[in-house]
Design a protein around this motif. Structure first.
Motif, PDB file in Angstrom:
ATOM      1  N   UNK A  22      16.295  19.287   0.844  1.00  0.00           N
ATOM      2  CA  UNK A  22      16.777  19.068   1.929  1.00  0.00           C
ATOM      3  C   UNK A  22      16.427  17.519   2.325  1.00  0.00           C
ATOM      4  N   UNK A  23      15.333  17.307   2.432  1.00  0.00           N
ATOM      5  CA  UNK A  23      14.877  15.774   2.634  1.00  0.00           C
ATOM      6  C   UNK A  23      13.322  15.461   1.890  1.00  0.00           C
ATOM      7  N   UNK A  24      13.035  14.253   1.577  1.00  0.00           N
ATOM      8  CA  UNK A  24      12.234  13.828   1.089  1.00  0.00           C
ATOM      9  C   UNK A  24      11.563  12.801   1.763  1.00  0.00           C
ATOM     10  N   UNK A  25      10.135  12.351   1.729  1.00  0.00           N
ATOM     11  CA  UNK A  25       9.565  11.148   2.611  1.00  0.00           C
ATOM     12  C   UNK A  25       9.318  10.025   1.599  1.00  0.00           C
ATOM     13  N   UNK A  26       9.582   8.782   1.855  1.00  0.00           N
ATOM     14  CA  UNK A  26       9.125   7.632   0.984  1.00  0.00           C
ATOM     15  C   UNK A  26       7.704   7.897   0.878  1.00  0.00           C
ATOM     16  N   UNK A  27       7.273   7.234  -0.453  1.00  0.00           N
ATOM     17  CA  UNK A  27       5.587   7.342  -0.688  1.00  0.00           C
ATOM     18  C   UNK A  27       4.894   6.592   0.339  1.00  0.00           C
ATOM     19  N   UNK A  28       3.851   6.751   0.646  1.00  0.00           N
ATOM     20  CA  UNK A  28       2.831   6.110   1.104  1.00  0.00           C
ATOM     21  C   UNK A  28       2.171   4.835   0.391  1.00  0.00           C
ATOM     22  N   UNK A  29       2.459   3.860   0.070  1.00  0.00           N
ATOM     23  CA  UNK A  29       1.753   2.888  -0.606  1.00  0.00           C
ATOM     24  C   UNK A  29       0.903   2.327   0.463  1.00  0.00           C
ATOM     25  N   UNK A  30      -0.153   2.466   0.574  1.00  0.00           N
ATOM     26  CA  UNK A  30      -1.238   2.235   1.431  1.00  0.00           C
ATOM     27  C   UNK A  30      -1.091   0.686   1.784  1.00  0.00           C
ATOM     28  N   UNK A  31      -1.475   0.243   3.159  1.00  0.00           N
ATOM     29  CA  UNK A  31      -1.574  -1.032   3.601  1.00  0.00           C
ATOM     30  C   UNK A  31      -3.044  -1.184   3.977  1.00  0.00           C
ATOM     31  N   UNK A  32      -3.799  -1.062   3.178  1.00  0.00           N
ATOM     32  CA  UNK A  32      -5.369  -1.094   3.666  1.00  0.00           C
ATOM     33  C   UNK A  32      -5.647  -2.624   4.267  1.00  0.00           C
ATOM     34  N   UNK A  33      -6.582  -2.742   5.489  1.00  0.00           N
ATOM     35  CA  UNK A  33      -6.915  -3.756   5.943  1.00  0.00           C
ATOM     36  C   UNK A  33      -7.529  -4.821   5.069  1.00  0.00           C
ATOM     37  N   UNK A  34      -8.092  -4.229   4.216  1.00  0.00           N
ATOM     38  CA  UNK A  34      -8.957  -5.296   3.252  1.00  0.00           C
ATOM     39  C   UNK A  34      -7.912  -5.708   2.143  1.00  0.00           C
ATOM     40  N   UNK A  35      -6.623  -5.277   1.967  1.00  0.00           N
ATOM     41  CA  UNK A  35      -5.754  -5.719   1.028  1.00  0.00           C
ATOM     42  C   UNK A  35      -5.520  -7.244   1.261  1.00  0.00           C
ATOM     43  N   UNK A  36      -5.105  -8.123   0.428  1.00  0.00           N
ATOM     44  CA  UNK A  36      -4.469  -9.461   0.760  1.00  0.00           C
ATOM     45  C   UNK A  36      -2.991  -9.314   1.492  1.00  0.00           C
ATOM     46  N   UNK A  37      -2.599 -10.142   2.255  1.00  0.00           N
ATOM     47  CA  UNK A  37      -1.249  -9.999   2.980  1.00  0.00           C
ATOM     48  C   UNK A  37      -0.045  -9.758   1.813  1.00  0.00           C
ATOM     49  N   UNK A  38      -0.175 -10.522   0.747  1.00  0.00           N
ATOM     50  CA  UNK A  38       0.968 -10.240  -0.262  1.00  0.00           C
ATOM     51  C   UNK A  38       1.049  -9.038  -0.774  1.00  0.00           C
ATOM     52  N   UNK A  39      -0.097  -8.374  -1.003  1.00  0.00           N
ATOM     53  CA  UNK A  39      -0.272  -7.103  -1.606  1.00  0.00           C
ATOM     54  C   UNK A  39       0.386  -6.097  -0.615  1.00  0.00           C
ATOM     55  N   UNK A  40      -0.143  -6.211   0.590  1.00  0.00           N
ATOM     56  CA  UNK A  40       0.469  -5.239   1.579  1.00  0.00           C
ATOM     57  C   UNK A  40       2.115  -5.467   1.806  1.00  0.00           C
ATOM     58  N   UNK A  41       2.604  -6.548   1.875  1.00  0.00           N
ATOM     59  CA  UNK A  41       3.883  -6.589   1.821  1.00  0.00           C
ATOM     60  C   UNK A  41       4.725  -6.175   0.446  1.00  0.00           C
ATOM     61  N   UNK A  42       4.058  -6.458  -0.564  1.00  0.00           N
ATOM     62  CA  UNK A  42       4.533  -5.875  -1.937  1.00  0.00           C
ATOM     63  C   UNK A  42       4.714  -4.184  -1.874  1.00  0.00           C
ATOM     64  N   UNK A  43       3.748  -3.561  -1.280  1.00  0.00           N
ATOM     65  CA  UNK A  43       3.701  -2.247  -1.030  1.00  0.00           C
ATOM     66  C   UNK A  43       4.786  -1.542  -0.027  1.00  0.00           C
ATOM     67  N   UNK A  44       4.994  -2.551   1.089  1.00  0.00           N
ATOM     68  CA  UNK A  44       5.883  -2.138   2.050  1.00  0.00           C
ATOM     69  C   UNK A  44       7.242  -2.450   1.110  1.00  0.00           C
TER      70      UNK A  44
END
Length: 151
Positions: A22-44
């Motif tokens: 009926x519903x699914x959740x989007x995957x949680x591609x983690x945004x770890x604080x030690x990831x560079x900002x571009x990688x965090x934005x890519x996961x978002x």
């Protein structure tokens, strides 16, 4: 390979299976604080791309909201629905004071900005978290309860 990465690398492979729910959740591609900002934005971006792709195939999607630290607040809520159902996870965020503080800062910012009607909450719910929460116990919590009940 974890399922969230398989749905990213082979998205068509899972469409027919996900359409059964009926519903699914989007995957949680983690945004770890030690990831560079571009990688965090890519996961978002990846989370949003998968969610939009599933919606194109008639799947009802609930967004999983993720953040890292206060610097991520300038972009991590972009594209998320307001006054809707959302999902969050506290897994891995409650084992020290700094991680818990970052989680709570983001949680309160999410509630203020998105004004969710309900929050599907996976993992331990800190006492500071309020607002129409549907608690989904973490897998390890279920095992612990089973062990305790046997004694």
């Amino acid at each position: 390979m974890e399922a969230k990465y398989r749905v990213w690398t082979e998205p068509d492979r899972y469409i027919s299976m996900l359409q059964r729910f009926k519903y699914v959740l989007t995957p949680d591609f983690s945004l770890y604080t030690d990831f560079p900002k571009p990688l965090q934005i890519y996961n978002h971006y990846r989370k949003h791309w998968i969610g939009a792709y599933w919606q194109m195939h008639g799947i009802n999607v609930i967004p999983t909201i993720c953040w890292s630290d206060q610097k991520s607040f300038e972009w991590c809520f972009d594209g998320e629905p307001t006054q809707s159902v959302v999902a969050v996870s506290s897994v891995g965020t409650q084992n020290n004071k700094e991680k818990k503080r970052c989680f709570l800062d983001g949680y309160h910012e999410m509630v203020e900005r998105l004004q969710p009607t309900q929050i599907i909450f996976y993992g331990r719910v800190p006492d500071e978290c309020k607002k129409n929460i549907i608690h989904i116990k973490q897998f390890s919590e279920k095992w612990h309860e089973a062990e305790v009940s046997q004694w």
